[in-house]
Design a protein around this motif. Structure first.
Motif, PDB file in Angstrom:
ATOM      1  N   ILE A 135     -20.299  26.001  64.994  1.00  0.00           N
ATOM      2  CA  ILE A 135     -19.432  25.010  64.365  1.00  0.00           C
ATOM      3  C   ILE A 135     -20.200  24.245  63.292  1.00  0.00           C
ATOM      4  CG2 ILE A 135     -18.058  22.923  64.758  1.00  0.00           C
ATOM      5  CD1 ILE A 135     -17.433  24.033  67.563  1.00  0.00           C
ATOM      6  N   ALA A 136     -21.466  23.899  63.598  1.00  0.00           N
ATOM      7  CA  ALA A 136     -22.301  23.193  62.619  1.00  0.00           C
ATOM      8  C   ALA A 136     -22.468  24.023  61.350  1.00  0.00           C
ATOM      9  CB  ALA A 136     -23.662  22.865  63.231  1.00  0.00           C
ATOM     10  N   ASP A 137     -22.679  25.330  61.495  1.00  0.00           N
ATOM     11  CA  ASP A 137     -22.827  26.217  60.330  1.00  0.00           C
ATOM     12  C   ASP A 137     -21.553  26.229  59.484  1.00  0.00           C
ATOM     13  OD1 ASP A 137     -25.396  26.831  61.071  1.00  0.00           O
ATOM     14  OD2 ASP A 137     -24.880  28.751  62.007  1.00  0.00           O
ATOM     15  N   HIS A 138     -20.391  26.308  60.145  1.00  0.00           N
ATOM     16  CA  HIS A 138     -19.116  26.286  59.413  1.00  0.00           C
ATOM     17  C   HIS A 138     -18.955  24.981  58.636  1.00  0.00           C
ATOM     18  CE1 HIS A 138     -17.256  30.005  60.646  1.00  0.00           C
ATOM     19  NE2 HIS A 138     -17.423  29.741  61.934  1.00  0.00           N
ATOM     20  N   LEU A 139     -19.348  23.880  59.262  1.00  0.00           N
ATOM     21  CA  LEU A 139     -19.237  22.584  58.592  1.00  0.00           C
ATOM     22  C   LEU A 139     -20.109  22.531  57.335  1.00  0.00           C
ATOM     23  CD1 LEU A 139     -19.219  20.325  61.762  1.00  0.00           C
ATOM     24  CD2 LEU A 139     -17.403  20.400  60.039  1.00  0.00           C
ATOM     25  N   ILE A 140     -21.325  23.062  57.452  1.00  0.00           N
ATOM     26  CA  ILE A 140     -22.230  23.095  56.303  1.00  0.00           C
ATOM     27  C   ILE A 140     -21.628  23.950  55.196  1.00  0.00           C
ATOM     28  CG2 ILE A 140     -24.469  23.926  55.490  1.00  0.00           C
ATOM     29  CD1 ILE A 140     -25.557  23.113  58.317  1.00  0.00           C
TER      30      ILE A 140
ATOM     31  N   LEU B 219     -10.785  20.296  56.815  1.00  0.00           N
ATOM     32  CA  LEU B 219     -11.197  21.508  57.526  1.00  0.00           C
ATOM     33  C   LEU B 219     -10.176  22.607  57.272  1.00  0.00           C
ATOM     34  CD1 LEU B 219     -12.301  19.929  60.929  1.00  0.00           C
ATOM     35  CD2 LEU B 219     -13.623  20.225  58.831  1.00  0.00           C
ATOM     36  N   HIS B 220     -10.668  23.805  56.985  1.00  0.00           N
ATOM     37  CA  HIS B 220      -9.766  24.912  56.684  1.00  0.00           C
ATOM     38  C   HIS B 220     -10.404  26.232  57.118  1.00  0.00           C
ATOM     39  CE1 HIS B 220     -12.348  24.081  53.177  1.00  0.00           C
ATOM     40  NE2 HIS B 220     -12.410  25.397  53.056  1.00  0.00           N
ATOM     41  N   GLY B 221      -9.657  27.300  56.954  1.00  0.00           N
ATOM     42  CA  GLY B 221     -10.168  28.636  57.256  1.00  0.00           C
ATOM     43  C   GLY B 221     -10.554  28.815  58.712  1.00  0.00           C
ATOM     44  N   GLU B 222     -11.662  29.528  58.915  1.00  0.00           N
ATOM     45  CA  GLU B 222     -12.110  29.854  60.270  1.00  0.00           C
ATOM     46  C   GLU B 222     -12.441  28.606  61.080  1.00  0.00           C
ATOM     47  OE1 GLU B 222     -15.403  32.757  62.433  1.00  0.00           O
ATOM     48  OE2 GLU B 222     -15.073  32.918  60.264  1.00  0.00           O
ATOM     49  N   LEU B 223     -12.969  27.594  60.408  1.00  0.00           N
ATOM     50  CA  LEU B 223     -13.306  26.349  61.099  1.00  0.00           C
ATOM     51  C   LEU B 223     -12.048  25.654  61.603  1.00  0.00           C
ATOM     52  CD1 LEU B 223     -15.339  24.271  62.055  1.00  0.00           C
ATOM     53  CD2 LEU B 223     -15.314  23.268  59.763  1.00  0.00           C
ATOM     54  N   ALA B 224     -10.996  25.649  60.797  1.00  0.00           N
ATOM     55  CA  ALA B 224      -9.723  25.056  61.244  1.00  0.00           C
ATOM     56  C   ALA B 224      -9.195  25.802  62.459  1.00  0.00           C
ATOM     57  CB  ALA B 224      -8.709  25.078  60.100  1.00  0.00           C
ATOM     58  N   ASP B 225      -9.300  27.133  62.442  1.00  0.00           N
ATOM     59  CA  ASP B 225      -8.861  27.933  63.594  1.00  0.00           C
ATOM     60  C   ASP B 225      -9.656  27.574  64.846  1.00  0.00           C
ATOM     61  OD1 ASP B 225      -7.013  29.235  62.017  1.00  0.00           O
ATOM     62  OD2 ASP B 225      -8.293  30.979  61.642  1.00  0.00           O
ATOM     63  N   LEU B 226     -10.968  27.396  64.674  1.00  0.00           N
ATOM     64  CA  LEU B 226     -11.821  26.989  65.791  1.00  0.00           C
ATOM     65  C   LEU B 226     -11.388  25.629  66.339  1.00  0.00           C
ATOM     66  CD1 LEU B 226     -15.533  27.844  64.857  1.00  0.00           C
ATOM     67  CD2 LEU B 226     -14.366  28.460  66.968  1.00  0.00           C
ATOM     68  N   MET B 227     -11.062  24.704  65.439  1.00  0.00           N
ATOM     69  CA  MET B 227     -10.645  23.367  65.863  1.00  0.00           C
ATOM     70  C   MET B 227      -9.316  23.397  66.604  1.00  0.00           C
ATOM     71  SD  MET B 227     -13.001  21.241  65.214  1.00  0.00           S
ATOM     72  CE  MET B 227     -14.114  22.601  65.572  1.00  0.00           C
ATOM     73  N   LEU B 228      -8.405  24.274  66.190  1.00  0.00           N
ATOM     74  CA  LEU B 228      -7.125  24.419  66.894  1.00  0.00           C
ATOM     75  C   LEU B 228      -7.362  24.886  68.325  1.00  0.00           C
ATOM     76  CD1 LEU B 228      -4.963  26.111  64.096  1.00  0.00           C
ATOM     77  CD2 LEU B 228      -4.828  23.745  64.876  1.00  0.00           C
ATOM     78  N   ARG B 229      -8.249  25.858  68.468  1.00  0.00           N
ATOM     79  CA  ARG B 229      -8.564  26.360  69.813  1.00  0.00           C
ATOM     80  C   ARG B 229      -9.294  25.298  70.632  1.00  0.00           C
ATOM     81  NH1 ARG B 229     -11.649  31.030  67.736  1.00  0.00           N
ATOM     82  NH2 ARG B 229     -12.758  30.966  69.692  1.00  0.00           N
ATOM     83  N   LEU B 230     -10.205  24.566  69.976  1.00  0.00           N
ATOM     84  CA  LEU B 230     -10.951  23.518  70.672  1.00  0.00           C
ATOM     85  C   LEU B 230     -10.004  22.415  71.153  1.00  0.00           C
ATOM     86  CD1 LEU B 230     -13.703  22.426  71.545  1.00  0.00           C
ATOM     87  CD2 LEU B 230     -13.979  21.440  69.272  1.00  0.00           C
ATOM     88  N   TYR B 231      -9.005  22.089  70.338  1.00  0.00           N
ATOM     89  CA  TYR B 231      -8.016  21.081  70.723  1.00  0.00           C
ATOM     90  C   TYR B 231      -7.277  21.530  71.990  1.00  0.00           C
ATOM     91  CZ  TYR B 231      -4.181  17.700  70.214  1.00  0.00           C
ATOM     92  OH  TYR B 231      -3.274  16.693  70.417  1.00  0.00           O
TER      93      TYR B 231
END
Length: 198
Positions: A17-22, A64-76
């Motif tokens: 997640i940190a890598d996606h944020l960067i 947040l968008h793309g793969e990171l947004a998808d990760l956040m949806l799952r994390l939610y």
């Protein structure tokens, strides 16, 4: 800290997640993101994950968008399920235990900052602030706000500092569950109106 024996089943990796944020140029910690998601849910915004993502973007001024947004949806979704779980499987997303303690304490403080941002976003949009919360939850919110200033006591031994950190994380875990259950109880009884997060 999501491991195989925790709620997310090892799906969420702090460093990934940190890598996606960067990559997206966002200067925010995965812990702060998860704290914000958790704060939204604990304040009563238990709707669709997409609304939670929008809430995080607005509370933390992100895009947040793309793969990171998808990760956040799952994390939610996983976080919401963990908070509702009878086995108390909820855990804050923090760096692994083999990471230097100072960095883990910093991440804990950021998680708390994110939690307060998410919680405040929902309660402010519902026009209720922290009013109406049961006494325990009101005190817990004060504790979480104080944890934003957390640091390592240089006078303690490494073992003592490690033990203190684990104790604080465990307190935070159950304190968060307590706030969630109090809010849910008030929503179910009609004392609180379900907020909407857009």
């Amino acid at each position: 800290m999501f491991e195989d024996n925790h709620a997310a089943g090892g799906v969420f990796d702090f460093d990934e997640i940190a890598d996606h944020l960067i990559e997206q140029g966002e200067d925010v910690s995965p812990s702060e993101l998860h704290g914000c998601l958790t704060g939204l849910i604990c304040a009563g915004a238990t709707g669709e994950a997409a609304a939670g993502l929008a809430g995080v973007n607005q509370a933390l001024k992100l895009d947040l968008h793309g793969e990171l947004a998808d990760l956040m949806l799952r994390l939610y979704d996983v976080t919401q399920a963990a908070l509702q779980d009878d086995e108390f499987e909820f855990h804050p997303l923090l760096p692994d235990d083999d990471i230097e303690l100072t960095l883990r304490v910093d991440a804990l403080a950021l998680w708390c900052r994110g939690f307060m941002s998410g919680f405040a976003r929902v309660t402010a949009s519902a026009g209720r602030g922290s009013q109406g919360l049961p006494g325990d939850s009101a005190e817990i919110l004060k504790d979480i706000a104080m944890m934003i200033e957390a640091g390592v006591d240089e006078d303690l031994s490494e073992d003592e500092s490690e033990a203190n950190f684990m104790e604080i994380v465990e307190y935070l875990r159950f304190a968060t569950l307590n706030v969630f259950m109090d809010t849910q109880g008030q929503l179910e009884s009609g004392e609180l109106t379900p907020p909407s997060v857009h």
